[in-house]
Design an enzyme around this catalytic site. Structure first.
Site, PDB file in Angstrom:
ATOM      1  N   HIS A  39      57.646  32.581  15.773  1.00 60.84           N
ATOM      2  CA  HIS A  39      57.567  31.585  16.859  1.00 60.84           C
ATOM      3  C   HIS A  39      58.256  32.112  18.121  1.00 60.84           C
ATOM      4  O   HIS A  39      57.756  31.949  19.236  1.00 60.84           O
ATOM      5  CB  HIS A  39      58.263  30.282  16.447  1.00 60.84           C
ATOM      6  CG  HIS A  39      57.702  29.635  15.219  1.00 60.84           C
ATOM      7  ND1 HIS A  39      58.387  29.607  14.026  1.00 60.84           N
ATOM      8  CD2 HIS A  39      56.542  28.981  15.005  1.00 60.84           C
ATOM      9  CE1 HIS A  39      57.668  28.953  13.123  1.00 60.84           C
ATOM     10  NE2 HIS A  39      56.539  28.567  13.694  1.00 60.84           N
ATOM     11  N   GLY A 149      49.697  32.449  17.413  1.00 59.98           N
ATOM     12  CA  GLY A 149      49.938  33.675  16.662  1.00 59.98           C
ATOM     13  C   GLY A 149      48.693  34.153  15.926  1.00 59.98           C
ATOM     14  O   GLY A 149      47.960  33.344  15.350  1.00 59.98           O
ATOM     15  N   LYS A 151      48.792  35.521  13.256  1.00 59.04           N
ATOM     16  CA  LYS A 151      49.083  35.214  11.855  1.00 59.04           C
ATOM     17  C   LYS A 151      48.092  34.189  11.293  1.00 59.04           C
ATOM     18  O   LYS A 151      47.617  34.308  10.185  1.00 59.04           O
ATOM     19  CB  LYS A 151      50.522  34.708  11.787  1.00 59.04           C
ATOM     20  CG  LYS A 151      50.889  33.833  10.650  1.00 59.04           C
ATOM     21  CD  LYS A 151      51.206  34.621   9.416  1.00 59.04           C
ATOM     22  CE  LYS A 151      51.691  33.749   8.294  1.00 59.04           C
ATOM     23  NZ  LYS A 151      51.529  32.333   8.451  1.00 59.04           N
ATOM     24  N   SER A 188      57.041  29.833   8.032  1.00 60.05           N
ATOM     25  CA  SER A 188      58.009  28.775   7.699  1.00 60.05           C
ATOM     26  C   SER A 188      57.997  28.500   6.203  1.00 60.05           C
ATOM     27  O   SER A 188      59.006  28.076   5.631  1.00 60.05           O
ATOM     28  CB  SER A 188      57.671  27.484   8.452  1.00 60.05           C
ATOM     29  OG  SER A 188      57.615  27.734   9.832  1.00 60.05           O
TER      30      SER A 188
HETATM   31  P1  AMP Z   1      53.463  26.930  12.794  1.00 60.55           P
HETATM   32  O1  AMP Z   1      54.794  26.393  13.151  1.00 60.55           O
HETATM   33  O2  AMP Z   1      53.412  27.588  11.458  1.00 60.55           O
HETATM   34  O3  AMP Z   1      52.342  25.934  13.020  1.00 60.55           O
HETATM   35  O4  AMP Z   1      53.184  28.110  13.816  1.00 60.55           O
HETATM   36  C1  AMP Z   1      53.225  27.895  15.200  1.00 60.55           C
HETATM   37  C2  AMP Z   1      52.647  29.091  15.891  1.00 60.55           C
HETATM   38  O5  AMP Z   1      53.421  30.253  15.557  1.00 60.55           O
HETATM   39  C3  AMP Z   1      51.208  29.388  15.478  1.00 60.55           C
HETATM   40  O6  AMP Z   1      50.463  29.791  16.601  1.00 60.55           O
HETATM   41  C4  AMP Z   1      51.379  30.502  14.484  1.00 60.55           C
HETATM   42  O7  AMP Z   1      50.240  31.336  14.374  1.00 60.55           O
HETATM   43  C5  AMP Z   1      52.539  31.253  15.095  1.00 60.55           C
HETATM   44  N1  AMP Z   1      53.178  32.077  14.075  1.00 60.55           N
HETATM   45  C6  AMP Z   1      53.617  31.685  12.855  1.00 60.55           C
HETATM   46  N2  AMP Z   1      54.093  32.726  12.153  1.00 60.55           N
HETATM   47  C7  AMP Z   1      53.937  33.809  12.938  1.00 60.55           C
HETATM   48  C8  AMP Z   1      54.231  35.204  12.776  1.00 60.55           C
HETATM   49  N3  AMP Z   1      54.756  35.688  11.658  1.00 60.55           N
HETATM   50  N4  AMP Z   1      53.949  36.022  13.804  1.00 60.55           N
HETATM   51  C9  AMP Z   1      53.386  35.554  14.949  1.00 60.55           C
HETATM   52  N5  AMP Z   1      53.098  34.250  15.161  1.00 60.55           N
HETATM   53  C10 AMP Z   1      53.361  33.401  14.173  1.00 60.55           C
END
Ligand code: AMP
Length: 305
Positions: A39, A149, A151, A188
């Site tokens: 993040h 991301g 990811k 997470s």
């Molecule tokens: P989340 O909180 O899991 O919904 O993720 C929020 C944002 O962070 C999303 O755009 C994810 O793709 C990005 N994100 C989560 N993990 C990673 C990672 N390891 N590397 C890059 N971006 C990430």
């Protein structure tokens, strides 16, 4: 400057109205909290490109299925704020469920076919929830650029489609995957990977690495590359493969021949924890940023595209 913590839609809209005239470029970084380096990399990238930064923290119930882990999803608001403090963002927007979905809320977006495969097939309705909340956040915050991301590759494809189809006035910037030192993509949900499964989790990044090596060595037959990836998984009984595929990044359709910018998508389970990973194929001397450019050629480098 101190970071403002905003929890209501009306206050968020008031901030945007006040900040817009003075902002050269307003960034939104949508997250579900439980922040980690992945993040933070989005926030750092946003800070390079934009001068007003809003990070949203909202565990979106609409993207969780009835049997999924919404109640168990990790939440750590104090730690999140601690991690964001040195980055000096302008606003953390952390609305409650009823701010985003007040009584009577009834309208959802249907992101179409690309949302029905892979993650969408395993998690029916997931991308409907994602698309709906991204559109809402975008309408509330009115960013110039929103950062996502790599990811969550399919999520990026769904959101880019949404922005295009609905003519949303926002640029989508995609940032490379941040990994643990041993290769595991940060997530997470990694805190739920049991200690005894932690080593097995490396099978995802390892099999992607194997795939990349094969392609760099001249193999372009996607089926052969996939066969090798599946073999790697077969050797790790603690990990159950949900899917392994090599697709065209524009359509998410499986391909026969690997090409620069095509992407291998992987999802697996370690016990009850689902883990995702992916790899964009590019030339031997390429970088993750350049490979992202190959996958999404209309994303201008450095300025969000
Ligand atoms: P989340 O909180 O899991 O919904 O993720 C929020 C944002 O962070 C999303 O755009 C994810 O793709 C990005 N994100 C989560 N993990 C990673 C990672 N390891 N590397 C890059 N971006 C990430």
């Amino acid at each position: 400057m101190s970071t403002r913590w905003i929890t209501t839609v009306s206050e968020m809209k008031a901030f945007t109205a006040e900040a817009r005239p003075r902002a050269k470029s307003l960034a939104l970084v949508p997250t579900m909290g439980a922040l980690h380096e992945g993040h933070l990399s989005l926030v750092r990238r946003a800070k390079i490109q934009c001068d007003v930064i809003v990070v949203s923290i909202f565990v979106n119930p609409a993207q969780f299925g009835p049997a999924e882990d919404l109640a168990r999803y990790p939440r750590s608001p104090e730690k999140d704020l601690e991690l964001l403090r040195p980055l000096d963002v302008d606003v953390v927007f952390a609305p409650s469920n009823s701010e985003i979905y007040p009584p009577g809320f009834a309208t959802f977006l249907d992101p179409g076919q690309i949302a029905t495969v892979f993650e969408g097939a395993i998690r029916p309705g997931h991308f409907r929830g994602v698309a709906t909340v991204v559109l809402k956040l975008s309408n509330i915050v009115r960013p110039d650029v929103a950062f996502f991301g790599q990811k969550d590759f399919q999520q990026v494809v769904v959101i880019r489609r949404l922005v295009k189809d609905l003519n949303l006035p926002v640029q989508i910037a995609v940032c490379p995957i941040v990994r643990e030192a041993d290769g595991l993509a940060k997530s997470s949900r990694n805190v739920y990977v049991k200690a005894e499964d932690r080593k097995a989790a490396l099978v995802l990044s390892y099999s992607l690495k194997r795939a990349e090596e094969m392609v760099h060595a001249g193999e372009a037959d996607a089926h052969k590359v996939l066969e090798e990836m599946r073999k790697t998984f077969d050797a790790e009984p603690r990990a159950q493969l949900d899917y392994a595929t090599i697709v065209n990044p524009a359509t998410l359709e499986p391909i026969d021949r690997v090409f620069p910018g095509s992407v291998a998508l992987l999802a697996a389970r370690l016990g009850r924890v689902r883990v995702l990973d992916n790899l964009i194929f590019g030339p031997q001397d390429s970088t993750p940023e350049r490979n992202l450019q190959l996958a999404f050629p209309d994303q201008a480098s450095g300025d969000g595209g």
